[in-house]
Design an enzyme around this catalytic site. Structure first.
Site, PDB file in Angstrom:
ATOM      1  N   SER A  99       0.974  -1.354  -0.625  1.00  0.00           N
ATOM      2  CA  SER A  99      -0.107  -0.378  -0.194  1.00  0.00           C
ATOM      3  C   SER A  99       0.398   1.302   0.147  1.00  0.00           C
ATOM      4  O   SER A  99       1.497   1.765  -1.081  1.00  0.00           O
ATOM      5  CB  SER A  99      -0.991   0.129   1.457  1.00  0.00           C
ATOM      6  OG  SER A  99      -1.859   1.200   1.395  1.00  0.00           O
ATOM      7  N   THR A 100       0.616   1.866   1.329  1.00  0.00           N
ATOM      8  CA  THR A 100       1.919   3.466   1.082  1.00  0.00           C
ATOM      9  C   THR A 100       2.621   3.083   0.865  1.00  0.00           C
ATOM     10  O   THR A 100       3.724   2.303   1.579  1.00  0.00           O
ATOM     11  CB  THR A 100       0.845   3.955   2.484  1.00  0.00           C
ATOM     12  OG1 THR A 100      -0.185   4.257   2.244  1.00  0.00           O
ATOM     13  CG2 THR A 100       2.041   5.538   2.401  1.00  0.00           C
ATOM     14  N   ASP A 149      -4.023  -5.311   6.053  1.00  0.00           N
ATOM     15  CA  ASP A 149      -4.933  -5.581   4.702  1.00  0.00           C
ATOM     16  C   ASP A 149      -3.446  -7.195   4.392  1.00  0.00           C
ATOM     17  O   ASP A 149      -2.650  -6.646   4.173  1.00  0.00           O
ATOM     18  CB  ASP A 149      -4.715  -5.120   3.530  1.00  0.00           C
ATOM     19  CG  ASP A 149      -5.419  -6.065   2.824  1.00  0.00           C
ATOM     20  OD1 ASP A 149      -6.107  -6.805   3.228  1.00  0.00           O
ATOM     21  OD2 ASP A 149      -5.669  -5.666   1.835  1.00  0.00           O
TER      22      ASP A 149
END
Length: 356
Positions: free
Chosen positions: A177-178, A300
């Site tokens: 993600s990030t 996640d």
């Protein structure tokens, strides 16, 4: 207080962003700038903890400002504001390659002011807090009493993961993600074209962005990289990127493993979600999987790794020092599920050794 500089050439957007994030009691907007040149000067003057930076601006655009800021402040969190257009996606991906920490999409012109503010709050505030390490600082400032800490320290550490299966892994799964676009690019460009397994990737990113992201990765990696389509057959040496706005799953049909795209509900506030892919892979492959969690906010992938690890899959995570945000990999490592906690630059070599 987290001190934020807001940069945008639109007075309306500056007011919207300033109002939206300023409502959070832990965030203070310490200044605004109307163009990139002014933004560079205000960063030096105000020394903010984070910057929100528009891409399209006069005098000096967001990309030019980002390059100038990065020369003086390589670790300053910078969140780009992007439009949901092909041009916006292209420039955003370029910004990420130049060192932007993350990005959010601007509200569309058709939404009300209330909806626009809600969108900004939901997208920007968690990223600001994660990138500035507020969660870690909050955890330190709200520590339990000394006696509780001593008892916890004396307790036995959590058991490590069960040893990985001796069966050869047949697929590589990656979640991020990030900070993921840069991390994923660095891993894939170091893998050989002769990789003996297919690779499936979930990167938290909107539709359209994933298409262009896959195209950019295909140019830098020896592997073939493209956005997944429904029904694709998994092939060794090919990387399939989950499309933004759809979950990516796998299923076996007529003796072949194929992709399944699913427009189901969000999972872990995400679509695509890492856990969705990992869960489907466990049903097809059992423990014949290697799973890698790169930098990203949230958790996640945690439950997917727990499920896969229980079947004997090999679980790897990026280490904290090389992660932009050690949320997703940290959750897996903290749960005692990771067989390997690796610096980003060591991951490709580990994968090559694993797959031959």
């Amino acid at each position: 207080m987290i001190r934020v500089l807001v940069v945008d050439d639109s007075a309306l957007v500056r007011r919207l962003v300033t109002t939206a994030i300023g409502l959070d009691p832990e965030i203070e907007v310490v200044g605004i700038a109307e163009n990139g040149r002014e933004a560079v000067d205000r960063v030096e003057e105000l020394q903010p903890d984070a910057v929100t930076l528009d891409i399209e601006m006069p005098i000096l655009d967001g990309l030019g400002a980002l390059e100038a800021i990065r020369r003086r402040h390589p670790r300053l969190p910078v969140i780009m504001f992007s439009t949901l257009t092909e041009k916006g996606a292209t420039k955003t991906l370029e910004a990420l390659s130049l060192g932007a920490s993350d990005f959010v999409t601007k509200p569309s012109n058709t939404t009300s002011m209330e909806a626009s503010m809600a969108s900004v709050r939901e997208q920007v505030i968690p990223k600001i807090k994660a990138l500035t390490g507020v969660r870690r600082m909050a955890a330190l400032s709200n520590r339990p009493p000394r006696a509780e800490r001593a008892a916890a320290a004396a307790a036995a550490p959590p058991a490590g993961p069960p040893p990985p299966s001796t069966e050869r892994a047949e697929v590589l799964l990656i979640g991020c993600s990030t900070g993921g676009p840069d991390a994923l690019s660095r891993v894939l460009e170091s893998l050989p074209a002769t990789l003996t397994v297919p690779v499936l990737v979930v990167q938290h990113m909107p539709a359209l962005f994933t298409t262009m992201f896959a195209e950019r990765l295909d140019k830098v990696s020896p592997l073939s990289v493209r956005e997944a389509a429904d029904g694709d057959v998994l092939r060794a040496g090919e990387v399939l990127i989950a499309p933004g706005g759809l979950h990516l799953k796998v299923a076996e049909s007529a003796g072949m493993v194929r992709t399944v795209l699913d427009d189901g509900p969000l999972e872990n506030f995400c679509k695509p979600a890492v856990d969705t892919l990992f869960r489907s892979a466990e049903a097809v492959y059992g423990g014949r999987v290697a799973a890698l969690i790169l930098t990203g906010m949230g958790a996640d992938g945690l439950e997917g790794c727990r499920l896969l690890g229980g079947r004997g899959a090999r679980i790897m995570v990026q280490d904290e020092a090389s992660s932009v945000v050690w949320g997703m990999p940290g959750a897996v490592a903290g749960a005692g599920l990771a067989h390997d906690v690796l610096p980003l630059d060591d991951i490709a070599g580990k994968l090559v050794g694993l797959f031959g």
